[in-house]
Design a protein around this motif. Sequence first.
Motif, PDB file in Angstrom:
ATOM      1  N   ALA A  12       0.709  -1.185   0.029  1.00  0.00           N
ATOM      2  CA  ALA A  12       0.002   0.086  -0.150  1.00  0.00           C
ATOM      3  C   ALA A  12       0.917   1.369   0.008  1.00  0.00           C
ATOM      4  O   ALA A  12       0.483   2.335  -0.672  1.00  0.00           O
ATOM      5  N   TRP A  13       1.874   1.393   0.718  1.00  0.00           N
ATOM      6  CA  TRP A  13       2.924   2.324   0.664  1.00  0.00           C
ATOM      7  C   TRP A  13       3.406   2.625  -0.518  1.00  0.00           C
ATOM      8  O   TRP A  13       3.632   3.844  -1.049  1.00  0.00           O
ATOM      9  N   TYR A  40       3.418   6.053  -5.450  1.00  0.00           N
ATOM     10  CA  TYR A  40       3.356   6.075  -6.788  1.00  0.00           C
ATOM     11  C   TYR A  40       2.220   7.013  -7.540  1.00  0.00           C
ATOM     12  O   TYR A  40       2.684   7.845  -8.236  1.00  0.00           O
ATOM     13  N   GLY A  41       1.059   7.095  -6.697  1.00  0.00           N
ATOM     14  CA  GLY A  41      -0.078   8.160  -7.025  1.00  0.00           C
ATOM     15  C   GLY A  41       0.653   9.631  -6.684  1.00  0.00           C
ATOM     16  O   GLY A  41       0.092  10.506  -7.203  1.00  0.00           O
ATOM     17  N   ASP A 101       2.025  -5.997   6.706  1.00  0.00           N
ATOM     18  CA  ASP A 101       2.462  -6.428   5.246  1.00  0.00           C
ATOM     19  C   ASP A 101       3.580  -7.204   5.128  1.00  0.00           C
ATOM     20  O   ASP A 101       3.483  -8.059   4.346  1.00  0.00           O
ATOM     21  N   PHE A 102       4.600  -6.891   5.842  1.00  0.00           N
ATOM     22  CA  PHE A 102       5.872  -7.759   5.714  1.00  0.00           C
ATOM     23  C   PHE A 102       5.461  -9.000   6.435  1.00  0.00           C
ATOM     24  O   PHE A 102       6.059  -9.960   5.988  1.00  0.00           O
ATOM     25  N   MET A 103       4.779  -8.949   7.231  1.00  0.00           N
ATOM     26  CA  MET A 103       4.185 -10.387   7.871  1.00  0.00           C
ATOM     27  C   MET A 103       3.572 -11.309   7.149  1.00  0.00           C
ATOM     28  O   MET A 103       3.769 -12.594   6.967  1.00  0.00           O
ATOM     29  N   ALA A 104       2.592 -10.742   6.477  1.00  0.00           N
ATOM     30  CA  ALA A 104       1.617 -11.493   5.470  1.00  0.00           C
ATOM     31  C   ALA A 104       2.367 -12.062   4.222  1.00  0.00           C
ATOM     32  O   ALA A 104       2.569 -12.964   4.281  1.00  0.00           O
ATOM     33  N   ARG A 105       3.658 -11.378   3.812  1.00  0.00           N
ATOM     34  CA  ARG A 105       4.427 -11.602   2.851  1.00  0.00           C
ATOM     35  C   ARG A 105       5.211 -12.800   3.459  1.00  0.00           C
ATOM     36  O   ARG A 105       5.501 -13.757   2.726  1.00  0.00           O
ATOM     37  N   GLY A 106       5.780 -12.408   4.552  1.00  0.00           N
ATOM     38  CA  GLY A 106       6.917 -13.309   5.212  1.00  0.00           C
ATOM     39  C   GLY A 106       6.171 -14.826   5.577  1.00  0.00           C
ATOM     40  O   GLY A 106       7.030 -15.664   5.448  1.00  0.00           O
TER      41      GLY A 106
END
Length: 137
Positions: A24-25, A30-31, A116-121
């Motif tokens: 999300a960040w 980017y926007g 976010d990093f925990m979900a990916r990790g």
Amino acid sequence: MKTHLAAMHLSGAVLLLTFLVPPAWALDAYGAAPAHDPSADVPPFMIFLTIALSCVGYHVAVQIPAGLLGTRLGRNRGAGTAYACVLAVTVALTSALTWAVLRTDDPALLLSVWADFMARGSLAMAAYVWLSRRLTT
């Protein structure tokens, strides 16, 4: 050792694939940085570079130590226990890394980046545990 090396490569590849869905960040940044605006603070290619470096940094600082220590702690137990041990180490290392990198007092920002990093990790570490259990049995 070859087992852990193969599992590390698999978990790194899975982590990299999870970044096909950008965080999300990165979407917010980017926007905020249109490509045609030369006065933008962050050019768009820097956002992609930051994502790539975040992936590599997380893999080296969290995934590899968590995989090695967690599988060592969960050795000679079931796959669920090994995964729980790996996740416990991942939670601790991700918390420390998130706080050390961001250095902010905004708990909402810390929690969102950490989650976010925990979900990916957790997906990548599941691949690590699966392959390391598969190759050792």
